[in-house]
Design a protein around this motif. Structure first.
Motif, PDB file in Angstrom:
ATOM      1  N   THR A 106       0.825  -1.207   0.000  1.00 27.14           N
ATOM      2  CA  THR A 106       0.000   0.000   0.000  1.00 27.14           C
ATOM      3  C   THR A 106       0.855   1.250   0.000  1.00 27.14           C
ATOM      4  O   THR A 106       0.341   2.360   0.037  1.00 27.14           O
ATOM      5  CB  THR A 106      -0.913   0.014   1.247  1.00 27.14           C
ATOM      6  N   LYS A 107       2.185   1.070  -0.046  1.00 28.87           N
ATOM      7  CA  LYS A 107       3.093   2.213  -0.014  1.00 28.87           C
ATOM      8  C   LYS A 107       3.217   2.842  -1.395  1.00 28.87           C
ATOM      9  O   LYS A 107       2.971   2.200  -2.421  1.00 28.87           O
ATOM     10  CB  LYS A 107       4.476   1.774   0.482  1.00 28.87           C
ATOM     11  N   GLN A 108       3.631   4.095  -1.425  1.00 25.77           N
ATOM     12  CA  GLN A 108       3.821   4.803  -2.677  1.00 25.77           C
ATOM     13  C   GLN A 108       4.976   4.201  -3.459  1.00 25.77           C
ATOM     14  O   GLN A 108       5.845   3.524  -2.912  1.00 25.77           O
ATOM     15  CB  GLN A 108       4.107   6.288  -2.408  1.00 25.77           C
ATOM     16  N   VAL A 109       4.974   4.458  -4.768  1.00 23.67           N
ATOM     17  CA  VAL A 109       6.048   3.966  -5.626  1.00 23.67           C
ATOM     18  C   VAL A 109       7.394   4.474  -5.109  1.00 23.67           C
ATOM     19  O   VAL A 109       7.555   5.651  -4.791  1.00 23.67           O
ATOM     20  CB  VAL A 109       5.829   4.429  -7.084  1.00 23.67           C
ATOM     21  N   GLY A 110       8.361   3.571  -5.012  1.00 23.84           N
ATOM     22  CA  GLY A 110       9.682   3.931  -4.506  1.00 23.84           C
ATOM     23  C   GLY A 110       9.814   3.837  -3.004  1.00 23.84           C
ATOM     24  O   GLY A 110      10.909   3.983  -2.464  1.00 23.84           O
ATOM     25  N   LYS A 111       8.689   3.552  -2.310  1.00 22.71           N
ATOM     26  CA  LYS A 111       8.727   3.483  -0.848  1.00 22.71           C
ATOM     27  C   LYS A 111       8.661   2.055  -0.322  1.00 22.71           C
ATOM     28  O   LYS A 111       8.773   1.832   0.876  1.00 22.71           O
ATOM     29  CB  LYS A 111       7.559   4.297  -0.252  1.00 22.71           C
ATOM     30  N   PHE A 221      28.209  -3.110  -3.911  1.00 23.59           N
ATOM     31  CA  PHE A 221      27.158  -4.009  -3.444  1.00 23.59           C
ATOM     32  C   PHE A 221      25.907  -3.158  -3.254  1.00 23.59           C
ATOM     33  O   PHE A 221      25.778  -2.436  -2.263  1.00 23.59           O
ATOM     34  CB  PHE A 221      27.590  -4.670  -2.135  1.00 23.59           C
ATOM     35  N   THR A 222      24.974  -3.235  -4.208  1.00 26.67           N
ATOM     36  CA  THR A 222      23.860  -2.289  -4.215  1.00 26.67           C
ATOM     37  C   THR A 222      22.508  -2.965  -4.277  1.00 26.67           C
ATOM     38  O   THR A 222      22.323  -3.980  -4.959  1.00 26.67           O
ATOM     39  CB  THR A 222      23.986  -1.302  -5.393  1.00 26.67           C
ATOM     40  N   ASP A 223      21.567  -2.401  -3.539  1.00 25.23           N
ATOM     41  CA  ASP A 223      20.170  -2.811  -3.660  1.00 25.23           C
ATOM     42  C   ASP A 223      19.674  -2.381  -5.040  1.00 25.23           C
ATOM     43  O   ASP A 223      20.138  -1.388  -5.610  1.00 25.23           O
ATOM     44  CB  ASP A 223      19.346  -2.139  -2.561  1.00 25.23           C
ATOM     45  N   ILE A 224      18.726  -3.153  -5.590  1.00 25.50           N
ATOM     46  CA  ILE A 224      18.187  -2.807  -6.908  1.00 25.50           C
ATOM     47  C   ILE A 224      17.107  -1.740  -6.795  1.00 25.50           C
ATOM     48  O   ILE A 224      17.111  -0.744  -7.510  1.00 25.50           O
ATOM     49  CB  ILE A 224      17.610  -4.058  -7.608  1.00 25.50           C
ATOM     50  N   VAL A 225      16.174  -1.946  -5.859  1.00 18.98           N
ATOM     51  CA  VAL A 225      15.011  -1.067  -5.769  1.00 18.98           C
ATOM     52  C   VAL A 225      15.301   0.066  -4.799  1.00 18.98           C
ATOM     53  O   VAL A 225      15.321  -0.126  -3.584  1.00 18.98           O
ATOM     54  CB  VAL A 225      13.767  -1.851  -5.326  1.00 18.98           C
ATOM     55  N   MET A 226      15.547   1.251  -5.353  1.00 20.82           N
ATOM     56  CA  MET A 226      15.774   2.451  -4.548  1.00 20.82           C
ATOM     57  C   MET A 226      15.053   3.615  -5.196  1.00 20.82           C
ATOM     58  O   MET A 226      14.869   3.631  -6.419  1.00 20.82           O
ATOM     59  CB  MET A 226      17.282   2.760  -4.447  1.00 20.82           C
TER      60      MET A 226
END
Length: 292
Positions: A106-111, A221-226
């Protein structure tokens, strides 16, 4: 985890830890358990934007206390209960029914990715337990993790020592990028324990500044979804500046789901969340030791 949780929750949320004496033991992956509790705490924080109370309670549940309506299909046994409750916005019944579905959010896009609760559910089920969710709109949410009581002896819980893993040499530098501070801290602590020097950034822009300032960084070493700039775009820019840089992605997405984020390349190196320290050690060495 109390210090980590307090740092992640902020000053507006009161954290209460409630634990009875004589808790039984349970047998589960430590890192995944920490990730599960952290996921629940972060969700609770987001449900209380104006502050509130987060309570984490642990206690024993013997077989006589089973709620048959909520535990249908689970074995009759003793459990260790970890409950996480908040005084936040709560969920409507139709929302709560989908809460553990992958990618539902239910969170906004990117959150948020909608993967946190599904990962918690999967971890507990794999550990032989079950999960219950109770939520009232306007009053808050309680999520209960029931993990089976462990009746074995200490020999059954021995974990291979870290020195048996392929460690860093103390000089290799890894840059960790994740917009969620608490999750980033877990990765930093794991890499430090594995013998790497670690730098950290909360997003792509600060990561690029660190890359420019520290030519000794060997791996990103990076997260994809940010939010704003995702991990793939960050890696593309990083490789434009540093073609020899090694890249390791992490995400709750599996390979098939990640195609939506332009992660279709067969040669992409990725480790799924939640991961263990041992899994991270093996994957990291595989990427670093591969010829450029």
């Amino acid at each position: 985890m109390s210090d980590l949780l307090r740092h992640s929750l902020g000053a507006d949320i009161r954290l209460e830890m409630i634990s009875i004496g004589g808790l039984w033991r349970t047998h589960a992956d430590r890192n995944q358990l920490e990730n599960a509790i952290l996921n629940l705490a972060v969700n609770a924080r987001d449900a209380m934007p104006h502050g509130g109370r987060l309570a984490i309670e642990t206690r024993n549940i013997d077989s006589d206390e089973r709620d048959s309506g909520a535990t249908r299909g689970t074995p009759v046994r003793d459990y260790v209960l970890i409950s996480v409750s908040d005084t936040g916005a709560g969920m409507a019944e139709e929302v709560a029914a989908k809460a553990f579905d992958p990618f539902f959010t239910t969170k906004q896009v990117g959150k948020g990715t909608g993967l946190g609760l599904s990962q918690v559910y999967g971890f507990v089920r794999q550990s032989g337990g079950y999960v219950k969710l109770r939520s009232v709109p306007g009053e808050g949410t309680m999520i209960e993790l029931y993990l089976p009581r462990f009746a074995g002896d200490d020999r059954d819980t021995v974990v291979p020592p870290l020195q048996d893993l392929r460690m860093g040499d103390g000089h290799e530098v890894v840059l960790v990028v994740d917009d969620e501070a608490a999750v980033r801290r877990l990765s930093v602590d794991a890499l430090t324990e594995l013998g790497y020097q670690v730098l950290e950034a909360d997003g792509a822009l600060s990561a690029l500044r660190l890359l420019d300032a520290h030519p000794e960084i060997a791996l990103l070493f990076t997260d994809i979804v940010m939010p704003d700039i995702n991990g793939r775009k960050l890696a593309e820019e990083a490789l434009r500046r540093r073609p020899e840089l090694k890249i390791l992605y992490t995400s709750g997405y599996n390979r098939s789901s990640a195609s939506a984020m332009d992660m279709q390349d067969a040669g992409v190196d990725m480790i799924g969340k939640p991961f263990t320290v041992e899994q991270l050690a093996v994957k990291l060495r595989a990427v670093l030791d591969r010829p450029a």
